[in-house]
Write an enzyme that holds these catalytic residues in place. Structure first.
Site, short mmCIF file in Angstrom:
data_model
loop_
_atom_site.label_atom_id
_atom_site.label_comp_id
_atom_site.label_asym_id
_atom_site.label_seq_id
_atom_site.Cartn_x
_atom_site.Cartn_y
_atom_site.Cartn_z
N ASP A 174 -4.14 6.95 2.12
CA ASP A 174 -4.64 5.66 1.67
C ASP A 174 -6.16 5.72 1.82
O ASP A 174 -6.68 6.24 2.82
CB ASP A 174 -4.06 4.55 2.56
N HIS A 218 0.82 -1.20 0.00
CA HIS A 218 0.00 0.00 0.00
C HIS A 218 0.86 1.26 0.00
O HIS A 218 0.62 2.19 -0.76
CB HIS A 218 -0.91 0.01 1.25
O1 LIG Z 1 9.54 -11.16 -5.34
C1 LIG Z 1 8.77 -10.21 -5.43
C2 LIG Z 1 7.41 -10.25 -5.01
C3 LIG Z 1 6.64 -9.13 -5.16
N1 LIG Z 1 7.17 -7.98 -5.69
C4 LIG Z 1 6.34 -6.77 -5.82
O2 LIG Z 1 5.44 -6.69 -4.73
C5 LIG Z 1 4.22 -6.13 -5.16
C6 LIG Z 1 3.09 -7.04 -4.71
O3 LIG Z 1 1.90 -6.32 -4.78
P1 LIG Z 1 0.47 -7.00 -4.94
O4 LIG Z 1 0.47 -7.91 -6.08
O5 LIG Z 1 -0.55 -5.92 -4.98
O6 LIG Z 1 0.34 -7.93 -3.68
P2 LIG Z 1 0.25 -7.65 -2.09
O7 LIG Z 1 1.50 -7.13 -1.59
O8 LIG Z 1 -0.26 -8.91 -1.51
O9 LIG Z 1 -0.91 -6.52 -2.04
C7 LIG Z 1 -1.90 -6.17 -1.14
O10 LIG Z 1 -2.36 -4.90 -1.62
C8 LIG Z 1 -2.93 -4.92 -2.94
C9 LIG Z 1 -3.27 -3.49 -3.32
O11 LIG Z 1 -4.20 -2.96 -2.47
C10 LIG Z 1 -4.16 -5.83 -2.96
O12 LIG Z 1 -4.69 -5.90 -4.26
C11 LIG Z 1 -3.76 -7.22 -2.47
O13 LIG Z 1 -4.90 -8.06 -2.41
C12 LIG Z 1 -3.10 -7.14 -1.10
O14 LIG Z 1 -2.66 -8.41 -0.69
C13 LIG Z 1 4.29 -5.97 -6.67
O15 LIG Z 1 4.55 -4.62 -7.00
C14 LIG Z 1 5.48 -6.84 -7.06
O16 LIG Z 1 6.19 -6.36 -8.17
C15 LIG Z 1 8.47 -7.95 -6.12
O17 LIG Z 1 8.94 -6.93 -6.63
N2 LIG Z 1 9.23 -9.06 -5.97
#
Ligand SMILES: O=c1ccn([C@@H]2O[C@H](COP(=O)(O)OP(=O)(O)O[C@H]3O[C@H](CO)[C@@H](O)[C@H](O)[C@H]3O)[C@@H](O)[C@H]2O)c(=O)[nH]1
Length: 449
Positions: free
Chosen positions: A119, A21
């Protein structure tokens, strides 16, 4: 800051310090800051989250200052290890932790805040903005469909009669026909609706229409059925993304050499696996996925937090070392843009969904909580650019079929073609004539007023 006479405005930014977030909110502020050179943005967030997202060597954003607020952990606290605990502690400390920090900044600088950007979870910002007589910009980090559902929480709860939602459809809501009640964020319909997240999201749904503007990391063309619906429910609903396409190329670390390894693989042949920053599938699903990869022989990059030796079946890493790489954090954005990447096994977090679209990579979906199931249905049924995995849980057979479908069948190619169309729309949206650019200008006008 006192004595810095170039600073004419102070803008408060209130981040939610969990999951992904705070970092998209920081991306938004980084994009806004050159457009408002006379403003200083104070980024209120917990120390842990600020330390993770503000890069030491990145001096480009001098006008954005991290400011730490209490995370609500009581003194001498012994954690039970529950992942919800830090969120519950933080929720108890909020909004007082933000108020105290904001008052301190006002005292120190002798300036008031001319705008607050938060947020979207922070429903209490409606009152803060009114007290300050300042605009409130709320930033929704997920997709347009989920925010609409939160606005209608009371209606949905009333109609679905929470006890039995299985088999019920959302046909009574415009834009949601064909979506099952079990696909919507569980905080709306099930579990302990009095626990911190459902309560916060419920209040958010009631207060968000009061925001001067709601900005969202998405683009109008991704889901045109939502545009009129969202516009009619908010004062201003501004799709300004995908933000990943609007920022300068940030340094992305690749200490394990994923990109070099991908350079040696065939086009669209590799499965990339990540369940985001928060989710960890249960051990039997990790095992099933590992077995599917090993038996099918598809090449892969697997991002898995923690020690992979402990999480994956014994001997898996050694047996598959010629087929894949396992890392604790991957350069996801770059991997999804690499031509060798052909499938993304994902939990359907919104940032991952957008990054997959920008990279043109079809998704294999295993959704867990929040907006993820809704995103999965949209990927499968609305856009047709991915598939579920088995009956919801990962099984060896389900994972093998999904990999086969996306990486080796005509249907996978068809998904890629559809993605190409959506991908073009994403790039167009952020061009100078694009819809997201026009919306961003409107947003800039809101905060400079
Ligand atoms: O090895 C990794 C794993 C993840 N990422 C990054 O981490 C982020 C992950 O974001 P997202 O896919 O949105 O997952 P979450 O961190 O789980 O996000 C939370 O927040 C999101 C936005 O509100 C919601 O849609 C999800 O359900 C909620 O779990 C992305 O930018 C990825 O590129 C990396 O760079 N490297």
């Amino acid at each position: 800051m006192p004595g810095d006479e170039n600073v004419k405005k102070l803008i408060a930014v209130l981040a939610f310090p969990f999951a992904t977030h705070a970092s998209p909110l920081l991306s938004l502020v980084q994009r806004l800051s050159p457009a408002v050179p006379e403003a200083r943005f104070i980024f209120f967030n917990t120390a842990k989250s600020n330390n993770a997202i503000f890069l030491e060597d990145d001096k480009r954003w001098d006008s954005i200052r991290p400011y730490n607020v209490s995370d609500g952990t009581p003194e001498n606290y012994v954690s039970s290890g529950s992942p919800m605990e830090p969120i519950e502690n933080f929720a108890k400390a909020t909004p007082e932790n933000f108020r105290t920090a904001m008052e301190t900044v006002v005292e120190e600088t002798g300036m008031g805040f001319s705008c607050i950007i938060t947020d979207a979870f922070y429903w209490f910002a409606a009152d803060m903005a009114q007290e300050l007589q300042a605009p409130w910009v709320a930033f929704w980090t997920a997709g347009p469909r989920s925010v609409l559902l939160h606005l209608d929480t009371d209606l949905i709860r009333g109609i679905l009669k929470l006890s039995r939602i299985d088999g019920k459809m959302l046909d009574f809501l415009p834009g949601f026909s064909g979506i099952c009640a079990t696909d919507i964020p569980p905080e709306i319909t099930c579990g302990d609706l009095n626990s911190p997240m459902p309560r916060m999201l419920h209040k958010m749904g009631l207060m968000l229409p009061k925001a001067t503007a709601v900005a969202i990391n998405s683009f109008e063309e991704i889901d045109t059925a939502m545009v009129n619906l969202t516009n009619s429910r908010f004062k201003k609903f501004l799709n300004i993304g995908p933000l990943v396409l609007t920022l300068p190329d940030l340094k992305i670390s690749d200490s394990e050499g994923c990109l070099q390894w991908l350079d040696k693989q065939k086009q669209e042949s590799v499965a990339y696996i990540s369940f985001g920053s928060t989710v960890m599938p249960p051990p039997h699903e990790l095992e099933a996925l590992a077995e599917a990869l090993e038996t099918s022989g598809f090449h892969f990059i697997w991002s898995i937090r923690g020690n992979p030796e402990e999480k994956l079946p014994k001997g898996f890493l050694e047996r598959t070392k010629d087929k894949g790489i396992v890392v604790s954090w991957a350069p996801q954005l770059k991997i999804l843009q690499h031509e060798a990447t052909g499938a993304f096994i994902t939990h359907c977090g919104w940032n991952s969904v957008l990054e997959s679209i920008v990279g043109g990579v079809p998704m294999i979906c295993r959704a867990f909580f929040g907006d993820q199931r809704l995103n999965m249905r949209t990927i499968e049924n609305v856009w047709g650019v991915g598939t579920g995995i088995g009956d919801g849980e990962i099984t060896k057979d389900g994972a093998m079929k999904a990999l086969e479908l996306v990486l080796s069948s005509e249907e996978g190619q068809y998904m890629r073609q559809k993605l190409e169309d959506i991908r073009k729309l994403a790039f167009d949206a952020v061009q100078s004539h694009g819809s997201s650019t026009a919306n961003f200008e409107t947003l800039t006008a809101v905060i400079t007023k």
